[in-house]
Design an enzyme around this catalytic site. Structure first.
Site, PDB file in Angstrom:
ATOM      1  N   SER A  19       0.679  -1.342  -0.002  1.00  5.21           N
ATOM      2  CA  SER A  19      -0.179   0.122  -0.075  1.00  5.21           C
ATOM      3  C   SER A  19       0.796   1.259   0.023  1.00  5.21           C
ATOM      4  CB  SER A  19      -0.891   0.088   1.241  1.00  5.21           C
ATOM      5  OG  SER A  19      -0.100  -0.022   2.297  1.00  5.21           O
ATOM      6  N   ASP A  67      -2.795  -9.169   8.005  1.00  3.94           N
ATOM      7  CA  ASP A  67      -1.819  -9.196   8.826  1.00  3.94           C
ATOM      8  C   ASP A  67      -0.923 -10.474   8.357  1.00  3.94           C
ATOM      9  OD1 ASP A  67       0.054  -9.449  10.971  1.00  3.94           O
ATOM     10  OD2 ASP A  67      -1.439  -8.626  12.506  1.00  3.94           O
ATOM     11  N   VAL A  68       0.404 -10.211   8.147  1.00  5.58           N
ATOM     12  CA  VAL A  68       1.366 -11.012   7.589  1.00  5.58           C
ATOM     13  C   VAL A  68       1.833 -12.105   8.926  1.00  5.58           C
ATOM     14  CG1 VAL A  68       1.877 -10.194   5.496  1.00  5.58           C
ATOM     15  CG2 VAL A  68       3.421  -9.714   7.605  1.00  5.58           C
ATOM     16  N   TYR A 159      16.618  -5.771  12.780  1.00  3.25           N
ATOM     17  CA  TYR A 159      16.380  -5.649  11.160  1.00  3.25           C
ATOM     18  C   TYR A 159      17.396  -6.366  10.324  1.00  3.25           C
ATOM     19  CZ  TYR A 159      15.313  -3.293   6.904  1.00  3.25           C
ATOM     20  OH  TYR A 159      14.697  -3.124   5.763  1.00  3.25           O
ATOM     21  N   ILE A 192      16.205   3.587  -0.169  1.00  2.00           N
ATOM     22  CA  ILE A 192      15.198   4.083  -1.217  1.00  2.00           C
ATOM     23  C   ILE A 192      14.524   5.390  -0.709  1.00  2.00           C
ATOM     24  CG2 ILE A 192      13.380   3.390  -2.889  1.00  2.00           C
ATOM     25  CD1 ILE A 192      16.124   1.832  -3.629  1.00  2.00           C
TER      26      ILE A 192
END
Length: 254
Positions: A19, A67-68, A159, A192
């Site tokens: 999204s 929701d993954v 991360y 990015i």
């Protein structure tokens, strides 16, 4: 000699975290090359807005909330996508998040949250979609990693661990799924330019560090991911699997 095509007409692509940010950028690129695009995210307001943008651009696109980190929601997402379009030919396994803290300040809850979304989420979605692709005996899985799956950087404990895990999942899945005509690769972007990275890029000192680490002396744009994701989603990459393609202006080549 047969010339491979980048045309995705007739293919269905599922993009998690589609999204906003790089997820939306990649969904847009796949739609531009002819794919039917299903985007998913937890934020429904952003999701419906993104669906509208994709449809206004002329693409066959749909938003489905998910929701993954919730297996039952993922199973429903896969079932609904197949019910609508008949297949899932391309998976861009992108949903992710970050909590930047020094090592000694990382809370157990921080670690659990980042690993749950970034690694468990990639696993759960990949597992569910792989079952469908195995039945089809065709598929393109593109996991979204990061250069931090390859290099180290301060304040990125959770991360970086999650992205290193994604790189290893990519290699394992490529081996397991090759007999089913499924390729599995990963993209590893550097910085990015998106709303998520804007704060960092607006910091002159941080920006200088990024530029100095990059051979091309610039940060990446969403358009820099368009070619790589379309390549890996298309039949032009039929002999490419188990690879981590870093989109980083030369950062990791030094």
């Amino acid at each position: 000699m047969d010339i491979p095509t980048f045309d995705l007409t007739g293919r269905t692509a599922l993009v998690t975290g589609g999204s906003k940010g790089i997820g939306f950028g990649m969904a847009y690129a796949l739609g531009a090359y002819g794919a039917r695009v299903v985007i998913t995210s937890r934020g429904e307001e952003e999701g419906w807005a993104a669906e509208e943008q994709l449809q206004e651009a002329g693409f066959d696109a749909a938003y489905l909330p998910c929701d993954v980190t919730k297996k039952e929601q993922i199973d429903g997402l896969v079932a609904e996508t197949v019910a609508r379009y008949g297949s899932i030919d391309i998976l861009v396994n992108n949903a992710g998040m970050n909590i930047r803290k020094p090592l000694i300040e990382v809370e157990e809850s921080d670690w659990d949250r980042v690993l749950s979304v970034n690694l468990k989420g990639i696993f759960l979605v990949g597992q569910a979609v792989a079952k469908q692709m195995m039945e089809q005996r065709y598929g393109k899985i593109i996991n979204i990693s990061s250069i931090l799956g390859t290099i180290g950087m301060p304040y990125q404990t959770s991360y970086a661990a999650s992205k290193g895990g994604i790189n290893q999942l990519t290699k394992v899945w490529a081996e397991e799924l090759a007999p089913y005509n499924i390729t599995v690769n990963a993209l590893g972007p550097a910085y990015i330019r998106t709303p998520m990275t804007e704060e960092w890029l607006n910091d002159p000192e941080r920006y200088r560090q990024i530029i100095n680490a990059t051979m091309q002396k610039r940060v990446g744009e969403l358009s820099d991911l368009s070619g790589p994701v379309v390549f890996l989603a298309s039949d032009a990459s039929s002999y490419v699997t188990g690879q981590i393609l870093n989109i980083d202006g030369g950062w990791t080549a030094r």
